[in-house]
Design an enzyme around this catalytic site. Structure first.
Site, PDB file in Angstrom:
ATOM      1  N   GLU A  83       0.823  -1.200   0.000  1.00 47.01           N
ATOM      2  CA  GLU A  83       0.000   0.000   0.000  1.00 47.01           C
ATOM      3  C   GLU A  83       0.866   1.262   0.000  1.00 47.01           C
ATOM      4  O   GLU A  83       0.571   2.233  -0.711  1.00 47.01           O
ATOM      5  CB  GLU A  83      -0.916   0.011   1.226  1.00 47.01           C
ATOM      6  N   SER A 204      22.508 -39.092  -9.596  1.00 48.68           N
ATOM      7  CA  SER A 204      21.197 -38.639 -10.066  1.00 48.68           C
ATOM      8  C   SER A 204      21.282 -37.485 -11.057  1.00 48.68           C
ATOM      9  O   SER A 204      20.247 -36.938 -11.446  1.00 48.68           O
ATOM     10  CB  SER A 204      20.338 -38.204  -8.877  1.00 48.68           C
ATOM     11  N   TRP A 206      21.884 -36.154 -14.713  1.00 48.20           N
ATOM     12  CA  TRP A 206      20.629 -35.470 -14.433  1.00 48.20           C
ATOM     13  C   TRP A 206      19.510 -36.362 -14.965  1.00 48.20           C
ATOM     14  O   TRP A 206      19.558 -36.797 -16.134  1.00 48.20           O
ATOM     15  CB  TRP A 206      20.554 -34.096 -15.097  1.00 48.20           C
ATOM     16  N   ARG A 220      12.284 -23.289  -5.506  1.00 43.98           N
ATOM     17  CA  ARG A 220      13.198 -22.991  -4.386  1.00 43.98           C
ATOM     18  C   ARG A 220      13.095 -21.523  -4.004  1.00 43.98           C
ATOM     19  O   ARG A 220      13.100 -21.167  -2.819  1.00 43.98           O
ATOM     20  CB  ARG A 220      14.653 -23.278  -4.785  1.00 43.98           C
ATOM     21  N   THR A 232      21.832 -37.156   1.325  1.00 42.59           N
ATOM     22  CA  THR A 232      21.934 -36.414   0.067  1.00 42.59           C
ATOM     23  C   THR A 232      23.196 -35.581   0.033  1.00 42.59           C
ATOM     24  O   THR A 232      23.845 -35.460  -1.008  1.00 42.59           O
ATOM     25  CB  THR A 232      20.688 -35.521  -0.118  1.00 42.59           C
ATOM     26  N   LEU A 240      22.026 -26.351  -3.277  1.00 46.12           N
ATOM     27  CA  LEU A 240      20.635 -26.069  -2.900  1.00 46.12           C
ATOM     28  C   LEU A 240      20.316 -24.582  -2.790  1.00 46.12           C
ATOM     29  O   LEU A 240      19.402 -24.178  -2.084  1.00 46.12           O
ATOM     30  CB  LEU A 240      20.257 -26.790  -1.601  1.00 46.12           C
ATOM     31  N   ARG A 243      19.997 -20.508  -8.383  1.00 43.66           N
ATOM     32  CA  ARG A 243      20.948 -20.033  -9.382  1.00 43.66           C
ATOM     33  C   ARG A 243      20.322 -19.873 -10.762  1.00 43.66           C
ATOM     34  O   ARG A 243      20.735 -19.005 -11.526  1.00 43.66           O
ATOM     35  CB  ARG A 243      22.126 -21.016  -9.513  1.00 43.66           C
ATOM     36  N   SER A 258      21.290 -36.190  12.216  1.00 47.27           N
ATOM     37  CA  SER A 258      21.127 -36.617  13.615  1.00 47.27           C
ATOM     38  C   SER A 258      22.452 -36.836  14.319  1.00 47.27           C
ATOM     39  O   SER A 258      22.615 -36.511  15.499  1.00 47.27           O
ATOM     40  CB  SER A 258      20.275 -37.889  13.681  1.00 47.27           C
ATOM     41  N   GLY A 330      16.612 -37.440  -0.040  1.00 46.07           N
ATOM     42  CA  GLY A 330      16.613 -38.796  -0.536  1.00 46.07           C
ATOM     43  C   GLY A 330      15.412 -39.580  -0.039  1.00 46.07           C
ATOM     44  O   GLY A 330      14.572 -39.079   0.714  1.00 46.07           O
TER      45      GLY A 330
END
Length: 400
Positions: A83, A204, A206, A220, A232, A240, A243, A258, A330
């Site tokens: 506003e 993986s 691509w 993202r 991963t 991550l 870009r 963990s 993953g």
């Protein structure tokens, strides 16, 4: 002082568009009104990747006979809201906003946060009417902005309907955090026709094409944080960050680890943007090594399996004002999130190829019967380059 004429609205209106702040029906907009609503929504979309943790809001000032006076969208946190930006734009263009109608996608705020209340700016500007897409779910606002504007003699229409739904969808993470106390969790996977996300050895890159990868970066960009697991990080060493599309800010990168096994040199922990590691480990030496590299480590309690408590993680991210959480992990972490019913949306890119033996989308464990399956509904299906993009949600998940 006489007010200038504003966009005329005509009746009747369907019950779905009943004003949620009162009992009267909201009139149908004229073509000018519909155009202004659509323009405000486009403005709100420009705040993606910029305004978090604030909602994405757009504003259009319109006056009959004078047309559009000013437009704007919410800026970065601490910057002006939609506003205020629209009012400034009008004045800089030599337009007087008095008597105009302000079309705002979300109810103007009524409290002092990082900025003063937008209601006050609209009242001081002398607008005649404020047309709103939907009510702000923030308990600090939640109708108070509407009451404040009406108390100042400004007519307020809450449209709801398709416009309100579009506003809510654009801010689904903000609504989730305000109403459920946790982010909206979107789990992204890229898979082959036979449901493989990687080869047996974890490779993986691509599976999907360049267009799908760029589209994934756009999702993202929407998120306040991107989440992955230590598996991963070990297999792919991903960055991550955003870009492939322009962005004004980088989402927080979050790793579930963990045992606190991540190396300080992992690419996901490096600039640009900040990184956060969740762990159940109490190894002060490892925590200090990460802290020395500017990485925050948050210790959470363990669940019944000795892993990081994912529900507690979501609550903590909400406390950190994360609206949308984008997951790229993953099959183990994906499975844990799905089994805990913490996934609100699946974002699946399907490549037209067969991989054979490899890693799956999610490890949810063996089922005793098909009736135990995790079921979803399609939100949309779209071709992205040579791949398909599927969006799915559990039935009724967005009903909050």
């Amino acid at each position: 002082m006489a007010r200038a004429a504003r966009t005329t609205l005509t009746r009747p209106r369907s019950p779905i568009n009943r004003d949620p702040s009162g009992s009267r029906d909201v009139p149908d907009p004229t073509p000018d009104g519909r155009t202004a609503q659509a323009a405000a929504t486009r403005q709100a979309a420009l705040a993606v990747g910029l305004s978090d943790p604030n909602p994405r809001v757009g504003c259009v000032l319109h006056a009959a006979g004078r047309g559009v006076l000013g437009i704007g969208h919410t800026q970065d946190a601490g910057g002006p809201h939609a506003e205020v930006v629209a009012l400034r734009a009008a004045r800089e263009a030599g337009h007087d906003p008095r008597g105009a109608t302000a079309y705002v996608t979300l109810e103007p705020c009524s409290h002092h946060g990082r900025t003063p209340p937008c209601c006050d700016a609209l009242v001081e500007a002398g607008v005649a009417c404020v047309v709103i897409g939907c009510v702000d779910p923030n308990p600090l606002v939640a109708g108070r902005g509407i009451e404040r504007l009406r108390a100042a003699g400004i007519e307020v229409d809450v449209v709801g309907g398709d416009w309100g739904a579009a506003t809510r969808e654009l801010n689904i993470g903000f609504f989730s955090r305000m109403k459920r106390g946790r982010p909206w969790v979107r789990l992204k996977v890229a898979a082959s026709l036979d449901g493989r996300t990687a080869l047996d050895d974890g490779r993986s890159q691509w599976i999907t094409g360049e267009a799908a990868r760029a589209d994934g970066h756009a999702w993202r960009k929407r998120a306040g944080a991107v989440l992955t697991g230590i598996g991963t990080v070990r297999d792919d060493d991903p960055r991550l960050d955003v870009r492939a599309v322009p962005t004004a800010r980088q989402p927080l990168r979050v790793v579930v680890d963990s045992r606190l096994e991540i190396a300080p040199q992992a690419r996901v922990l490096q600039p640009p943007g900040a990184a956060l590691v969740y762990t159940t480990c109490d190894d002060d030496r490892r925590m200090a090594a990460l802290a020395a590299n500017g990485v925050e480590v948050a210790r959470l309690s363990a669940d019944a399996n000795g892993k990081t408590d994912l529900a507690a993680l979501m609550a903590d991210l909400a406390r950190r004002e994360i609206n949308e959480l984008h997951v790229e992990a993953g099959e183990k972490l994906n499975g844990s999130l799905l089994r805990a019913d913490l996934v609100d949306e699946l974002l699946v890119y399907v490549a037209p190829r067969l991989v054979g033996a490899g890693r799956g989308i999610a490890d949810i464990g063996p089922l005793g019967a098909l009736a135990e399956s995790l079921d979803f509904e399609f939100v949309d299906v779209e071709r992205i380059g040579s791949d398909l993009r599927l969006r799915l949600r559990p039935a009724g998940r967005a009903d909050f």
